[in-house]
Design an enzyme around this catalytic site. Sequence first.
Site, short mmCIF file in Angstrom:
data_model
loop_
_atom_site.label_atom_id
_atom_site.label_comp_id
_atom_site.label_asym_id
_atom_site.label_seq_id
_atom_site.Cartn_x
_atom_site.Cartn_y
_atom_site.Cartn_z
N ARG A 31 0.81 -1.22 0.00
CA ARG A 31 0.00 0.00 0.00
C ARG A 31 0.85 1.28 0.00
O ARG A 31 0.41 2.30 -0.52
CB ARG A 31 -0.92 0.01 1.21
CG ARG A 31 -1.92 -1.15 1.27
CD ARG A 31 -3.11 -0.93 0.33
NE ARG A 31 -4.05 -2.04 0.37
CZ ARG A 31 -5.06 -2.15 1.23
NH1 ARG A 31 -5.25 -1.20 2.14
NH2 ARG A 31 -5.87 -3.18 1.18
N ASP A 35 -15.93 9.02 6.91
CA ASP A 35 -14.89 8.02 6.71
C ASP A 35 -13.55 8.64 7.05
O ASP A 35 -13.40 9.87 7.07
CB ASP A 35 -14.89 7.51 5.26
CG ASP A 35 -14.25 6.13 5.13
OD1 ASP A 35 -14.98 5.13 5.24
OD2 ASP A 35 -13.02 6.05 4.96
#
Length: 303
Positions: A51, A163
């Site tokens: 990532r 979020d």
Amino acid sequence: MRAGISPAETGGPGVGPLRLTEREFTLFQTLVEREAGLHLGPSKQALLVGRLSRRVRALGLPSFGAYYRLVTARGNEEERVRMLDCLCTNETHFFREPEHFEFLRQRVFPEWTQRAAQGLMERRVRVWSAGCSTGEEPYSLAMALLSHFPRGSGWGVEVLATDLSTWALERAKQGLWPLEKAASIPRPLLRAFMLEGVRSQEGWMKAGRELREVLRFARVNLSDECGWPTGPFELVFCRNVLIYFGAQARARALSALLRRLPPTGYLFLGHAESLTGSAEPARCVAPNIYCANSPPPAGQGTP
């Protein structure tokens, strides 16, 4: 969901992959859990490499150690946000866990209607989708709510979608998805609330204005209650989010979520989640659905 590790993320052809030392992994584990509550166990080392490698390369840095020094430098909040964006798993779809929406239709909405008729609640509901990812959950909630409490019915509906990931929130705000996503939306709701793209937007669908009018979006870190929205919320959906948290951060978040509910409100968790560790009293009313530990409304027994 940002799945897999591409060649570009490991350096690409002809470029040596970045190496993450055990010490560096430990430093990132501590940093990520402190910043966002996310727990990276030993099995997540390859995920972190996958990532973050692209970001390290994009910045022209020689190592993960150099990137760690950058993100922890004073005043570098923007890059810490970018780092957390990379580590978020944004996997979702419309009307996920359909039994939760059936619970709303069969129990919650009639309960609200009855209570409002008796003068026990205002005709106004606030709903929080905590961990909304790219928006499928809050838009599903908005469709379910507006199909039972449409404009002109005297009810006010507000859905707050939050979020940690700024990338996911921007996608959610657009309200635009590939047309194949429509398969999981009940057809009457699809016809009532979604627009099918034409010409340059062919192959896409977009949320209609009625949905957009009841939705609000904000970045919220569920490991830091100081930045949370104030309650109460009649419904809180926090599904498949806290499974990524460490035990202490998860317990704190669960207790804080329950405190955002009125006595007749409901907290919805994911199928693999429970209230284990929470210090706040609550009772289970259906699989993975909880409310404050108070007596049921008059005339209603425990299911």
